[in-house]
Enzyme design. Structure first.
Site, PDB file in Angstrom:
ATOM      1  N   TYR A  58      88.509  52.802  87.375  1.00 32.56           N
ATOM      2  CA  TYR A  58      89.780  52.240  86.875  1.00 32.56           C
ATOM      3  C   TYR A  58      90.964  53.155  87.158  1.00 32.56           C
ATOM      4  O   TYR A  58      92.103  52.751  86.980  1.00 32.56           O
ATOM      5  CB  TYR A  58      89.699  51.993  85.352  1.00 32.56           C
ATOM      6  CG  TYR A  58      88.626  51.047  84.890  1.00 32.56           C
ATOM      7  CD1 TYR A  58      87.909  50.259  85.774  1.00 32.56           C
ATOM      8  CD2 TYR A  58      88.325  50.933  83.533  1.00 32.56           C
ATOM      9  CE1 TYR A  58      86.910  49.402  85.342  1.00 32.56           C
ATOM     10  CE2 TYR A  58      87.340  50.065  83.089  1.00 32.56           C
ATOM     11  CZ  TYR A  58      86.628  49.317  83.991  1.00 32.56           C
ATOM     12  OH  TYR A  58      85.650  48.475  83.544  1.00 32.56           O
ATOM     13  N   SER A 235      93.652  43.887  75.823  1.00 32.41           N
ATOM     14  CA  SER A 235      94.977  43.280  75.809  1.00 32.41           C
ATOM     15  C   SER A 235      96.003  44.404  75.861  1.00 32.41           C
ATOM     16  O   SER A 235      95.778  45.480  75.310  1.00 32.41           O
ATOM     17  CB  SER A 235      95.215  42.427  74.567  1.00 32.41           C
ATOM     18  OG  SER A 235      96.563  41.962  74.594  1.00 32.41           O
ATOM     19  N   ARG A 240      97.972  40.768  70.044  1.00 35.91           N
ATOM     20  CA  ARG A 240      96.698  40.245  70.560  1.00 35.91           C
ATOM     21  C   ARG A 240      95.537  41.205  70.238  1.00 35.91           C
ATOM     22  O   ARG A 240      94.439  40.765  69.936  1.00 35.91           O
ATOM     23  CB  ARG A 240      96.803  40.020  72.065  1.00 35.91           C
ATOM     24  CG  ARG A 240      97.793  38.928  72.430  1.00 35.91           C
ATOM     25  CD  ARG A 240      97.903  38.787  73.926  1.00 35.91           C
ATOM     26  NE  ARG A 240      98.822  37.717  74.293  1.00 35.91           N
ATOM     27  CZ  ARG A 240      99.094  37.365  75.548  1.00 35.91           C
ATOM     28  NH1 ARG A 240      98.499  37.993  76.551  1.00 35.91           N
ATOM     29  NH2 ARG A 240      99.932  36.395  75.798  1.00 35.91           N
ATOM     30  N   ASN A 244      92.405  39.958  68.197  1.00 39.22           N
ATOM     31  CA  ASN A 244      91.039  40.065  68.717  1.00 39.22           C
ATOM     32  C   ASN A 244      90.153  40.838  67.743  1.00 39.22           C
ATOM     33  O   ASN A 244      89.006  40.454  67.485  1.00 39.22           O
ATOM     34  CB  ASN A 244      91.041  40.729  70.093  1.00 39.22           C
ATOM     35  CG  ASN A 244      91.770  39.892  71.141  1.00 39.22           C
ATOM     36  OD1 ASN A 244      91.975  38.691  70.946  1.00 39.22           O
ATOM     37  ND2 ASN A 244      92.166  40.519  72.235  1.00 39.22           N
TER      38      ASN A 244
HETATM   39  N1  LIG Z   1      81.328  46.917  83.495  1.00 36.48           N
HETATM   40  C1  LIG Z   1      82.041  46.128  84.292  1.00 36.48           C
HETATM   41  O1  LIG Z   1      81.667  45.857  85.441  1.00 36.48           O
HETATM   42  C2  LIG Z   1      83.327  45.554  83.765  1.00 36.48           C
HETATM   43  C3  LIG Z   1      83.955  44.492  84.453  1.00 36.48           C
HETATM   44  C4  LIG Z   1      85.127  43.963  83.926  1.00 36.48           C
HETATM   45  C5  LIG Z   1      85.657  44.479  82.753  1.00 36.48           C
HETATM   46  N2  LIG Z   1      85.056  45.520  82.107  1.00 36.48           N
HETATM   47  C6  LIG Z   1      85.617  46.101  80.861  1.00 36.48           C
HETATM   48  O2  LIG Z   1      85.742  45.059  79.907  1.00 36.48           O
HETATM   49  C7  LIG Z   1      87.101  44.989  79.476  1.00 36.48           C
HETATM   50  C8  LIG Z   1      87.467  43.568  79.100  1.00 36.48           C
HETATM   51  O3  LIG Z   1      87.257  42.685  80.172  1.00 36.48           O
HETATM   52  P1  LIG Z   1      88.475  41.964  80.945  1.00 36.48           P
HETATM   53  O4  LIG Z   1      89.701  42.787  80.791  1.00 36.48           O
HETATM   54  O5  LIG Z   1      87.964  41.662  82.285  1.00 36.48           O
HETATM   55  O6  LIG Z   1      88.612  40.576  80.208  1.00 36.48           O
HETATM   56  P2  LIG Z   1      88.928  40.087  78.716  1.00 36.48           P
HETATM   57  O7  LIG Z   1      89.074  41.239  77.793  1.00 36.48           O
HETATM   58  O8  LIG Z   1      87.933  39.049  78.403  1.00 36.48           O
HETATM   59  O9  LIG Z   1      90.319  39.365  78.910  1.00 36.48           O
HETATM   60  C9  LIG Z   1      91.482  40.092  79.175  1.00 36.48           C
HETATM   61  C10 LIG Z   1      92.596  39.091  79.483  1.00 36.48           C
HETATM   62  O10 LIG Z   1      92.809  38.243  78.348  1.00 36.48           O
HETATM   63  C11 LIG Z   1      94.149  38.402  77.882  1.00 36.48           C
HETATM   64  N3  LIG Z   1      94.061  38.394  76.425  1.00 36.48           N
HETATM   65  C12 LIG Z   1      93.322  39.242  75.648  1.00 36.48           C
HETATM   66  N4  LIG Z   1      93.452  38.921  74.354  1.00 36.48           N
HETATM   67  C13 LIG Z   1      94.294  37.855  74.291  1.00 36.48           C
HETATM   68  C14 LIG Z   1      94.809  37.063  73.229  1.00 36.48           C
HETATM   69  N5  LIG Z   1      94.460  37.307  71.958  1.00 36.48           N
HETATM   70  N6  LIG Z   1      95.652  36.042  73.523  1.00 36.48           N
HETATM   71  C15 LIG Z   1      95.994  35.774  74.827  1.00 36.48           C
HETATM   72  N7  LIG Z   1      95.524  36.481  75.871  1.00 36.48           N
HETATM   73  C16 LIG Z   1      94.682  37.520  75.599  1.00 36.48           C
HETATM   74  C17 LIG Z   1      94.646  39.705  78.444  1.00 36.48           C
HETATM   75  O11 LIG Z   1      96.030  39.652  78.697  1.00 36.48           O
HETATM   76  P3  LIG Z   1      97.070  40.707  78.036  1.00 36.48           P
HETATM   77  O12 LIG Z   1      96.589  42.084  78.334  1.00 36.48           O
HETATM   78  O13 LIG Z   1      98.353  40.349  78.717  1.00 36.48           O
HETATM   79  O14 LIG Z   1      97.099  40.402  76.559  1.00 36.48           O
HETATM   80  C18 LIG Z   1      93.882  39.779  79.771  1.00 36.48           C
HETATM   81  O15 LIG Z   1      94.560  39.009  80.766  1.00 36.48           O
HETATM   82  C19 LIG Z   1      87.903  45.573  80.642  1.00 36.48           C
HETATM   83  O16 LIG Z   1      89.195  45.969  80.255  1.00 36.48           O
HETATM   84  C20 LIG Z   1      86.992  46.715  81.038  1.00 36.48           C
HETATM   85  O17 LIG Z   1      87.184  47.814  80.156  1.00 36.48           O
HETATM   86  C21 LIG Z   1      83.879  46.055  82.581  1.00 36.48           C
END
Ligand SMILES: NC(=O)c1ccc[n+]([C@@H]2O[C@H](COP(=O)([O-])OP(=O)(O)OC[C@H]3O[C@@H](n4cnc5c(N)ncnc54)[C@H](OP(=O)(O)O)[C@@H]3O)[C@@H](O)[C@H]2O)c1
Length: 270
Positions: A58, A235, A240, A244
């Site tokens: 990252y 987020s 948010r 969450n």
């Molecule tokens: N191990 C792996 O291979 C792997 C892969 C992917 C991710 N990850 C980890 O998992 C974490 C989370 O996954 P992710 O970031 O892919 O997806 P996520 O947390 O499921 O979704 C994040 C998205 O949702 C939005 N969001 C979050 N809460 C919200 C709410 N209450 N209302 C409206 N929109 C909301 C965020 O936008 P805003 O920020 O604009 O609010 C962002 O665009 C990552 O940050 C990373 O640390 C690990």
């Protein structure tokens, strides 16, 4: 099915990750970098998150480290996870030392192999992970995006199961056989991208959200927690983040959990 969760320290329930209490909801930091990542982690800590999830890949470990240095929270209250990219096979110790330096930590709470190196289990890396744990540089070791077969291969070669497997896990990914396979091996199933991977407009989720007077996002997070699946959610916005985190206090009925299970499109065993 008992869908209620006992609160842990700070009100956040925990899972046993290789003897470490791992908060069941954690703050994801991808793709934030620089000041945005630092500010977001500080905000997340201030609203109650205690687990911070980053990765070498990252390119934000130093920014996360700046937040860890700035918070008043004691290190022992925090749970810091980072991940080694598989292109660092053979350079595990150097990668770990760089992560620790960037994060400003003496130890990690959890160190993951980010994904299987070349599709293989990565046994040589796993041995280095075990060594790092034995030396106290990391408290728990795990993997990410691993199948059951790859996890079994690590165990067969080393006698050590990962404490955690972080995989994409939303209602569409729900696979009870995989979840049960993790449980039987003592591997904590940890969900990444729980919101991003979900069709939040699905009528089943919309209907359940309406009945609980919550958002579909809240329902997806609560559904994971009801299954004792750890969630990592990102987020960049305080409201948010709070929203969450509040999913921890939301208990769904077993019938609603089952209805969401039914949204699975997982067809093959992992
Ligand atoms: N191990 C792996 O291979 C792997 C892969 C992917 C991710 N990850 C980890 O998992 C974490 C989370 O996954 P992710 O970031 O892919 O997806 P996520 O947390 O499921 O979704 C994040 C998205 O949702 C939005 N969001 C979050 N809460 C919200 C709410 N209450 N209302 C409206 N929109 C909301 C965020 O936008 P805003 O920020 O604009 O609010 C962002 O665009 C990552 O940050 C990373 O640390 C690990």
């Amino acid at each position: 099915m008992d869908t209620t969760l006992p609160p842990g320290a700070d009100g956040v329930p925990t899972a046993d990750a290789g003897g470490r209490a791992m908060p069941l909801i954690g703050f994801g930091t991808h793709p934030m970098r620089g000041d945005q990542a630092t500010e977001a982690v500080l905000t997340a800590l201030s609203v109650g998150y205690r687990l911070v999830d980053t990765a070498t890949r990252y390119r934000n470990e130093a920014a996360v480290g700046a937040a860890l240095a700035a918070t008043d929270l004691p290190r022992s209250d925090l749970f810091v996870t980072t991940k080694m990219p598989p292109d660092q096979v053979g350079r595990e110790r150097l990668t770990l030392e760089r992560s620790l330096a960037a994060l400003g930590c003496d130890y990690l709470d959890l160190w993951l192999i980010h994904w299987p190196p070349g599709g293989y289990p990565g046994v040589t890396s796993w041995r280095e992970f075990v060594r790092a744990r034995e030396e106290g540089l990391v408290r728990a070791i795990g993997v990410s995006n691993y199948s059951v077969a790859l996890i079994d291969a690590l165990h067969e070669e080393t006698g050590v199961y990962p404490a955690v497997n972080q995989v994409q896990w939303g209602p569409g990914d729900h696979d009870p056989d995989f979840a049960e396979a993790m449980r039987r091996r003592g591997v904590v199933l940890s969900a990444h991208s729980p919101l991003r991977s979900t069709d939040l407009d699905h009528p089943v989720l919309v209907d359940i959200a309406r009945r609980y007077d919550r958002s579909a996002r809240d329902i997806v997070l609560a559904w994971n927690l009801c299954h004792r699946v750890a969630v990592t959610v990102k987020s960049a916005h305080r409201d948010r983040m709070e929203r969450n985190l509040s999913a921890v206090g939301l208990t769904l009925s077993p019938a609603d959990v089952e209805a969401i299970d039914g949204l699975s499109t997982a067809v093959t065993a992992r």
